[in-house]
Scaffold this motif. Structure first.
Motif, mmCIF file in Angstrom:
data_model
loop_
_atom_site.group_PDB
_atom_site.id
_atom_site.type_symbol
_atom_site.label_atom_id
_atom_site.label_comp_id
_atom_site.label_asym_id
_atom_site.label_seq_id
_atom_site.Cartn_x
_atom_site.Cartn_y
_atom_site.Cartn_z
ATOM 1 N N LEU A 98 -19.949 -4.856 -36.363
ATOM 2 C CA LEU A 98 -21.059 -3.920 -36.173
ATOM 3 C C LEU A 98 -22.164 -4.536 -35.322
ATOM 4 O O LEU A 98 -22.802 -3.835 -34.521
ATOM 5 C CB LEU A 98 -21.613 -3.481 -37.524
ATOM 6 C CG LEU A 98 -20.658 -2.650 -38.389
ATOM 7 C CD1 LEU A 98 -21.340 -2.242 -39.686
ATOM 8 C CD2 LEU A 98 -20.152 -1.418 -37.652
ATOM 9 N N GLU A 99 -22.381 -5.839 -35.439
ATOM 10 C CA GLU A 99 -23.405 -6.478 -34.605
ATOM 11 C C GLU A 99 -23.027 -6.418 -33.130
ATOM 12 O O GLU A 99 -23.892 -6.233 -32.274
ATOM 13 C CB GLU A 99 -23.631 -7.927 -35.033
ATOM 14 C CG GLU A 99 -24.798 -8.570 -34.271
ATOM 15 C CD GLU A 99 -25.052 -10.028 -34.662
ATOM 16 O OE1 GLU A 99 -25.854 -10.674 -33.953
ATOM 17 O OE2 GLU A 99 -24.450 -10.507 -35.638
ATOM 18 N N THR A 100 -21.737 -6.564 -32.818
ATOM 19 C CA THR A 100 -21.346 -6.454 -31.400
ATOM 20 C C THR A 100 -21.673 -5.065 -30.861
ATOM 21 O O THR A 100 -22.107 -4.930 -29.710
ATOM 22 C CB THR A 100 -19.849 -6.754 -31.199
ATOM 23 O OG1 THR A 100 -19.037 -5.766 -31.847
ATOM 24 C CG2 THR A 100 -19.478 -8.139 -31.710
ATOM 25 N N LEU A 101 -21.491 -4.041 -31.690
ATOM 26 C CA LEU A 101 -21.858 -2.688 -31.265
ATOM 27 C C LEU A 101 -23.361 -2.567 -31.066
ATOM 28 O O LEU A 101 -23.827 -1.970 -30.080
ATOM 29 C CB LEU A 101 -21.389 -1.662 -32.297
ATOM 30 C CG LEU A 101 -19.885 -1.493 -32.496
ATOM 31 C CD1 LEU A 101 -19.613 -0.456 -33.576
ATOM 32 C CD2 LEU A 101 -19.206 -1.101 -31.201
ATOM 33 N N ASP A 102 -24.134 -3.122 -31.993
ATOM 34 C CA ASP A 102 -25.586 -3.030 -31.892
ATOM 35 C C ASP A 102 -26.095 -3.718 -30.627
ATOM 36 O O ASP A 102 -27.026 -3.230 -29.979
ATOM 37 C CB ASP A 102 -26.238 -3.649 -33.127
ATOM 38 C CG ASP A 102 -25.957 -2.858 -34.403
ATOM 39 O OD1 ASP A 102 -25.609 -1.669 -34.289
ATOM 40 O OD2 ASP A 102 -26.070 -3.441 -35.502
ATOM 41 N N VAL A 103 -25.497 -4.847 -30.275
ATOM 42 C CA VAL A 103 -25.903 -5.556 -29.059
ATOM 43 C C VAL A 103 -25.624 -4.696 -27.827
ATOM 44 O O VAL A 103 -26.457 -4.591 -26.918
ATOM 45 C CB VAL A 103 -25.176 -6.917 -28.965
ATOM 46 C CG1 VAL A 103 -25.375 -7.546 -27.587
ATOM 47 C CG2 VAL A 103 -25.660 -7.857 -30.056
ATOM 48 N N ALA A 104 -24.451 -4.063 -27.795
ATOM 49 C CA ALA A 104 -24.105 -3.214 -26.650
ATOM 50 C C ALA A 104 -25.008 -1.996 -26.558
ATOM 51 O O ALA A 104 -25.463 -1.624 -25.468
ATOM 52 C CB ALA A 104 -22.647 -2.781 -26.755
ATOM 53 N N ILE A 105 -25.273 -1.356 -27.689
ATOM 54 C CA ILE A 105 -26.146 -0.178 -27.695
ATOM 55 C C ILE A 105 -27.536 -0.552 -27.186
ATOM 56 O O ILE A 105 -28.113 0.143 -26.331
ATOM 57 C CB ILE A 105 -26.221 0.423 -29.110
ATOM 58 C CG1 ILE A 105 -24.869 0.998 -29.528
ATOM 59 C CG2 ILE A 105 -27.302 1.506 -29.181
ATOM 60 C CD1 ILE A 105 -24.755 1.290 -31.015
ATOM 61 N N ALA A 106 -28.079 -1.657 -27.689
ATOM 62 C CA ALA A 106 -29.417 -2.082 -27.271
ATOM 63 C C ALA A 106 -29.451 -2.379 -25.774
ATOM 64 O O ALA A 106 -30.412 -2.023 -25.085
ATOM 65 C CB ALA A 106 -29.847 -3.309 -28.070
ATOM 66 N N ALA A 107 -28.407 -3.030 -25.262
ATOM 67 C CA ALA A 107 -28.366 -3.354 -23.837
ATOM 68 C C ALA A 107 -28.335 -2.101 -22.980
ATOM 69 O O ALA A 107 -28.979 -2.036 -21.923
ATOM 70 C CB ALA A 107 -27.146 -4.226 -23.542
ATOM 71 N N CYS A 108 -27.604 -1.089 -23.419
ATOM 72 C CA CYS A 108 -27.552 0.166 -22.666
ATOM 73 C C CYS A 108 -28.879 0.906 -22.741
ATOM 74 O O CYS A 108 -29.344 1.479 -21.747
ATOM 75 C CB CYS A 108 -26.427 1.052 -23.188
ATOM 76 S SG CYS A 108 -24.771 0.458 -22.789
ATOM 77 N N ARG A 109 -29.497 0.884 -23.888
ATOM 78 C CA ARG A 109 -30.730 1.643 -24.066
ATOM 79 C C ARG A 109 -31.913 1.014 -23.325
ATOM 80 O O ARG A 109 -32.825 1.721 -22.898
ATOM 81 C CB ARG A 109 -31.047 1.815 -25.544
ATOM 82 C CG ARG A 109 -29.932 2.543 -26.306
ATOM 83 C CD ARG A 109 -30.429 3.256 -27.516
ATOM 84 N NE ARG A 109 -31.165 4.467 -27.151
ATOM 85 C CZ ARG A 109 -31.615 5.365 -28.024
ATOM 86 N NH1 ARG A 109 -31.403 5.174 -29.315
ATOM 87 N NH2 ARG A 109 -32.267 6.428 -27.638
#
Length: 339
Positions: A98-109
């Motif tokens: 889940l942290e890998t997803l959170d990192v990707a979401i934050a980078a896109c946002r």
């Protein structure tokens, strides 16, 4: 410069980490600047196991992602919660995934990445790891981005009488038990899904006036009420109202004949009523050459068309085809909106 594509490496015991490594090792030109999100030690360990000579430069989150070079996979690091062994699930690593997803979401946002691409995760591991309400990537991204509705769509290529064209299949309902599907097909739900589908086909795929074929829920699209009344009471009135708004909608059509080249000719997307009505057909036509796309988000997200394949993990026999398509589609979508 080419768009930055944030690639989450998925379930660490599955094939996700090695798909990223194998794709870079293949020296196939990639559609963007790919940065993997995962544990660098895990990636290095898996590369050694597969005999792959891959450079894994670790980047700080604010570092610029360099242009893609053969044999080089930059990494935004996330640390495993427990050692990972290929093919052996461990719920202790649920938080890592889940942290890998959170990192990707934050980078896109925040604009550090222009799209995210996800390798497969294992829902059971996430649930058993302390997240009982987790139902999948799509719903997690919806909630993380604060939107009410998203649409799952898979896309591949299909030969039709007028030539090769995209086969896109979107879903009116996603991860539901079959006995709950009929209650989930509502006027409000179909309206939201079809508006998102129509709008994002225009936004991301340059389809000026999308033509969407809509499946019936029941066999023979209800046979005029003799095999179910959802078509008469919900689907047909909804489609008629949306046609008055300008949407180009065919149907509801019997799913057993809709998914043939003649009926798909000229169709930009199909809306299936439930997961296993539409996706088996698409995966039969293009498994390993398809991408999973989440529509309705404020960010671009694509994924592979398969699961974690634990039996293949660590063997080097996994097929990189779907990941390559997912990266290509993500780059195409990012460029369409000016990234």
């Amino acid at each position: 410069m080419a768009p930055v594509l944030a690639l989450t490496t998925g379930e660490p015991a599955g094939i996700g980490p090695e798909l990223a490594l194998m794709l870079v090792a293949s020296r196939v030109p990639l559609a963007g600047r790919v940065v993997a999100i995962g544990d660098p030690d895990l990636l290095a360990q898996r590369a050694r196991r597969l005999g792959l000579d891959i450079e894994l430069p670790v980047l700080a989150r604010r570092d610029e992602v360099p242009a893609q070079r053969p044999g080089v996979l930059p990494v935004w690091p996330v640390t495993l919660r427990a050692p990972a062994t290929a093919g052996m699930l461990d719920a202790a690593n649920a938080g890592y995934v889940l942290e890998t997803l959170d990192v990707a979401i934050a980078a896109c946002r925040d604009g550090r990445a222009q799209a995210m691409v996800t390798a497969p995760l294992h829902k059971g591991v996430i649930i058993e790891g302390g997240h009982p309400d987790f139902t999948g990537h799509t719903e997690y991204l919806r909630d993380a981005c604060g939107v009410e509705d998203v649409v799952m769509m898979l896309a591949t290529r299909l030969a039709t009488p007028s030539g090769d064209q995209a086969l896109r299949v979107a879903l009116a309902s996603v991860h539901l038990p079959l006995r709950e599907v009929a209650d989930a097909i509502t006027d409000a739900g179909l309206t939201r899904v079809l508006r998102i589908l129509d709008g994002d086909l225009k936004r991301y795929f340059a389809v000026a006036a999308p033509r969407i074929a809509v499946c019936g829920l029941n066999p023979h699209a209800g046979e005029n009420g003799h095999l179910g009344r959802e078509e008469l009471e919900v689907i047909i009135p909804t489609l008629e109202r949306l046609r008055c708004e300008g949407l180009r909608l065919d149907g509801p059509l019997p799913a057993d004949t809709l998914f043939t080249p003649r009926h798909l000719d000229g169709i930009d997307a199909v809306l299936a009523m439930y997961h296993d009505q539409g996706l088996p057909v698409l995966k039969y036509a293009g498994f390993g050459r398809a991408a999973n796309i989440t529509l309705g988000l404020p960010i671009v997200r694509t994924s592979v068309d398969h699961g974690t394949a634990l039996d293949l993990a660590g063997t080097g026999r996994a097929d990189i085809g779907s990941l390559g398509v997912a990266l290509e589609v993500a780059a195409e979508m990012a460029r369409a909106v000016g990234h």
